[in-house]
Scaffold this motif. Structure first.
Motif, PDB file in Angstrom:
ATOM      1  N   LEU A   1       0.811  -1.224   0.000  1.00  0.00           N
ATOM      2  CA  LEU A   1       0.000   0.000   0.000  1.00  0.00           C
ATOM      3  C   LEU A   1       0.842   1.270   0.000  1.00  0.00           C
ATOM      4  N   GLY A   2       2.140   1.142   0.279  1.00  0.00           N
ATOM      5  CA  GLY A   2       3.043   2.295   0.221  1.00  0.00           C
ATOM      6  C   GLY A   2       2.576   3.422   1.115  1.00  0.00           C
ATOM      7  N   ASP A   3       2.568   4.655   0.579  1.00  0.00           N
ATOM      8  CA  ASP A   3       2.217   5.788   1.445  1.00  0.00           C
ATOM      9  C   ASP A   3       0.718   5.848   1.756  1.00  0.00           C
ATOM     10  N   ARG A   4      -0.047   4.929   1.179  1.00  0.00           N
ATOM     11  CA  ARG A   4      -1.470   4.854   1.542  1.00  0.00           C
ATOM     12  C   ARG A   4      -1.704   3.904   2.706  1.00  0.00           C
ATOM     13  N   ALA A   5      -0.649   3.212   3.163  1.00  0.00           N
ATOM     14  CA  ALA A   5      -0.818   2.231   4.247  1.00  0.00           C
ATOM     15  C   ALA A   5      -1.298   2.937   5.515  1.00  0.00           C
ATOM     16  N   PRO A   6      -2.320   2.368   6.168  1.00  0.00           N
ATOM     17  CA  PRO A   6      -2.816   2.970   7.403  1.00  0.00           C
ATOM     18  C   PRO A   6      -2.021   2.435   8.592  1.00  0.00           C
ATOM     19  N   PHE A   7      -2.468   2.780   9.803  1.00  0.00           N
ATOM     20  CA  PHE A   7      -1.940   2.191  11.031  1.00  0.00           C
ATOM     21  C   PHE A   7      -2.069   0.667  10.925  1.00  0.00           C
ATOM     22  N   VAL A   8      -0.988  -0.056  11.228  1.00  0.00           N
ATOM     23  CA  VAL A   8      -1.048  -1.517  11.151  1.00  0.00           C
ATOM     24  C   VAL A   8      -1.060  -2.097  12.562  1.00  0.00           C
ATOM     25  N   LEU A   9      -2.083  -2.823  12.855  1.00  0.00           N
ATOM     26  CA  LEU A   9      -2.170  -3.562  14.109  1.00  0.00           C
ATOM     27  C   LEU A   9      -1.305  -4.803  13.907  1.00  0.00           C
ATOM     28  N   GLU A  10      -0.241  -4.910  14.689  1.00  0.00           N
ATOM     29  CA  GLU A  10       0.747  -5.959  14.433  1.00  0.00           C
ATOM     30  C   GLU A  10       0.349  -7.268  15.093  1.00  0.00           C
ATOM     31  N   GLY A  11       0.236  -8.324  14.288  1.00  0.00           N
ATOM     32  CA  GLY A  11      -0.147  -9.620  14.848  1.00  0.00           C
ATOM     33  C   GLY A  11       0.661 -10.765  14.270  1.00  0.00           C
ATOM     34  N   GLY A  12       1.906 -10.477  13.891  1.00  0.00           N
ATOM     35  CA  GLY A  12       2.777 -11.538  13.391  1.00  0.00           C
ATOM     36  C   GLY A  12       2.407 -12.023  12.002  1.00  0.00           C
ATOM     37  N   SER A  13       2.945 -13.187  11.628  1.00  0.00           N
ATOM     38  CA  SER A  13       2.639 -13.776  10.317  1.00  0.00           C
ATOM     39  C   SER A  13       1.311 -14.515  10.392  1.00  0.00           C
ATOM     40  N   CYS A  14       0.536 -14.424   9.325  1.00  0.00           N
ATOM     41  CA  CYS A  14      -0.770 -15.089   9.321  1.00  0.00           C
ATOM     42  C   CYS A  14      -0.578 -16.600   9.277  1.00  0.00           C
ATOM     43  N   LYS A  15      -1.286 -17.288  10.157  1.00  0.00           N
ATOM     44  CA  LYS A  15      -1.091 -18.722  10.350  1.00  0.00           C
ATOM     45  C   LYS A  15      -1.496 -19.533   9.112  1.00  0.00           C
ATOM     46  N   ASN A  16      -2.656 -19.252   8.550  1.00  0.00           N
ATOM     47  CA  ASN A  16      -3.096 -20.019   7.379  1.00  0.00           C
ATOM     48  C   ASN A  16      -2.454 -19.506   6.095  1.00  0.00           C
ATOM     49  N   GLY A  17      -2.332 -18.195   5.979  1.00  0.00           N
ATOM     50  CA  GLY A  17      -1.593 -17.628   4.860  1.00  0.00           C
ATOM     51  C   GLY A  17      -2.310 -17.593   3.534  1.00  0.00           C
ATOM     52  N   ILE A  18      -3.552 -18.057   3.497  1.00  0.00           N
ATOM     53  CA  ILE A  18      -4.338 -17.992   2.253  1.00  0.00           C
ATOM     54  C   ILE A  18      -5.754 -17.586   2.654  1.00  0.00           C
ATOM     55  N   GLU A  19      -6.468 -16.894   1.784  1.00  0.00           N
ATOM     56  CA  GLU A  19      -7.760 -16.322   2.147  1.00  0.00           C
ATOM     57  C   GLU A  19      -8.796 -17.373   2.545  1.00  0.00           C
ATOM     58  N   SER A  20      -9.852 -16.877   3.185  1.00  0.00           N
ATOM     59  CA  SER A  20     -10.937 -17.755   3.618  1.00  0.00           C
ATOM     60  C   SER A  20     -11.622 -18.413   2.420  1.00  0.00           C
ATOM     61  N   THR A  21     -12.181 -19.576   2.689  1.00  0.00           N
ATOM     62  CA  THR A  21     -13.040 -20.250   1.710  1.00  0.00           C
ATOM     63  C   THR A  21     -14.387 -19.529   1.739  1.00  0.00           C
ATOM     64  N   ILE A  22     -14.973 -19.301   0.559  1.00  0.00           N
ATOM     65  CA  ILE A  22     -16.267 -18.593   0.521  1.00  0.00           C
ATOM     66  C   ILE A  22     -17.355 -19.524  -0.007  1.00  0.00           C
ATOM     67  N   VAL A  23     -18.437 -19.670   0.774  1.00  0.00           N
ATOM     68  CA  VAL A  23     -19.580 -20.453   0.286  1.00  0.00           C
ATOM     69  C   VAL A  23     -20.879 -19.673   0.413  1.00  0.00           C
ATOM     70  N   GLY A  24     -21.793 -19.961  -0.496  1.00  0.00           N
ATOM     71  CA  GLY A  24     -23.114 -19.344  -0.473  1.00  0.00           C
ATOM     72  C   GLY A  24     -24.170 -20.427  -0.597  1.00  0.00           C
ATOM     73  N   PHE A  25     -25.431 -20.016  -0.572  1.00  0.00           N
ATOM     74  CA  PHE A  25     -26.532 -20.974  -0.524  1.00  0.00           C
ATOM     75  C   PHE A  25     -27.562 -20.599  -1.570  1.00  0.00           C
TER      76      PHE A  25
END
Ligand code: TXA
Ligand code: MG
Length: 322
Positions: free
Chosen positions: A156-180
């Motif tokens: 995001l470069g100079d557009r990056a907002p405040f980052v809440l620091e929580g380490g490296s993401c454990k799963n590392g890939i986005e959520s699975t999305i399902v609908g009905f």
């Protein structure tokens, strides 16, 4: 347990979100670019900061399963069953939205994506807020998703907002999305929970979203997405690609085995034990690192097409579209 330092940074994020500003948040999947879901100003700045097309809806992040009734209605039994089993966790449910949820979140649709993220810091954040947050991945549109605070800042470069620091993401890939839809459960996006696992839980087959079967489209299915700046080729035969591009500076991402014939510093193995969860967790970091090496080309070895391998290959296929 939340440390005193984390408690302070969480409070900073609370204050910013209350002032309708944006904050990058850690989740178990990827970092999100979060704003107050009840603030039109915050919602619009998310689209602006990411350079995201307004037709691509946002996921609403809520603090617990009960809160789903504040944002969605007519929730199918199967959706509640999945929520019970997987929340907090990397599963996004597409549900009929309540009228008060902004059309800017849903991109004009009657549905919204909802999930409870599974990250201690972000859950604490949500518990201190009296509104849900909307959060797409905290990268600029079409770029590689961020799994560390550094990725957020570089994307995001100079557009990056405040980052809440929580380490490296454990799963590392986005959520699975399902609908009905009617009696069917539709898979909109492969992600951190394998399709087979959901089928086991529901004791039925999911139908995969295609433009022809279901409308309107989920822009997460946009063909080009998740791309590094360096051109990328996805292959089952690394050696063949190296021969074909022998006069170029080529980075290699082998699935399991380092190539002895290629410079080590230009390689990132996804999992030395061939473990798909580990490979998913390493995928975006490997792409970010390769992209910073000024290479002519990145060649990635396809993962086995089972379980999380399907989500990994899905992201890589999109990254390889020119
Ligand atoms: O793991 C995740 O889901 C991460 C973290 C931050 O929670 N978020 C994420 O957001 O990946 P984003 O915006 O990068 O991807 C959300 C996807 C988009 O492809 C969007 O089209 C789809 O969800 N989506 C959202 N609402 C939808 C809806 N009502 N119908 C269909 N697709 C929807
Ligand atoms: Mg994204």
């Amino acid at each position: 347990m939340i440390s005193p330092e984390d408690s302070i940074q969480i409070q900073q994020a609370v204050d910013l979100l209350k002032e309708e500003q944006l904050v990058a948040i850690p989740t178990e999947t990827v970092y999100g670019l979060a704003g107050n879901a009840f603030s039109e100003k915050a919602i619009l700045s998310i689209f602006e900061v990411k350079n995201r097309p307004a037709v691509n809806p946002l996921i609403v992040h809520i603090k617990n399963i009960e809160a789903v009734h504040e944002v969605a209605q007519n929730i199918p039994q199967e959706a509640l069953l999945l929520a019970q089993k997987y929340w907090p966790g990397p599963l996004t449910l597409i549900l009929e939205k309540k009228d008060h949820i902004s059309n800017s979140i849903s991109a004009g649709k009657t549905t919204i994506g909802v999930r409870v993220p599974n990250h201690e810091i972000t859950l604490e954040l949500l518990n201190r807020l009296n509104f849900p947050i909307v959060a797409p991945s905290a990268n600029r549109s079409n770029h590689i998703s961020p799994t560390t605070p550094a990725h957020v800042r570089s994307s995001l470069g100079d557009r990056a907002p405040f980052v809440l620091e929580g380490g490296s993401c454990k799963n590392g890939i986005e959520s699975t999305i399902v609908g009905f839809k009617d009696d069917q459960v539709v898979l909109y996006r492969h992600g951190a929970i394998a399709k087979e696992e959901l089928e086991d839980t529901l004791q039925k087959k999911l139908i995969e979203f295609t433009k022809d079967t279901i409308a309107p489209a989920s822009p997460g299915m946009f063909k080009k997405h998740y791309s590094p700046n360096t051109p990328l080729i996805l292959t089952t035969d690394l050696q063949k690609e190296l021969v074909a591009h022998r006069n170029q500076k080529v980075g290699v991402i082998p699935f399991q085995n380092l190539l002895s014939s290629h410079p080590k510093e230009w390689q990132r193995v996804l999992s030395t034990t061939g473990n798909l969860s580990e490979a998913a967790a390493n995928l975006y970091r490997a792409l970010h690192e390769m992209d910073s090496l000024n290479l002519d080309l990145i060649v990635v070895e396809k993962a086995p097409s089972i379980g999380l391998g399907v989500a990994i290959n899905d992201r890589l296929e999109r990254a390889s579209v020119q």
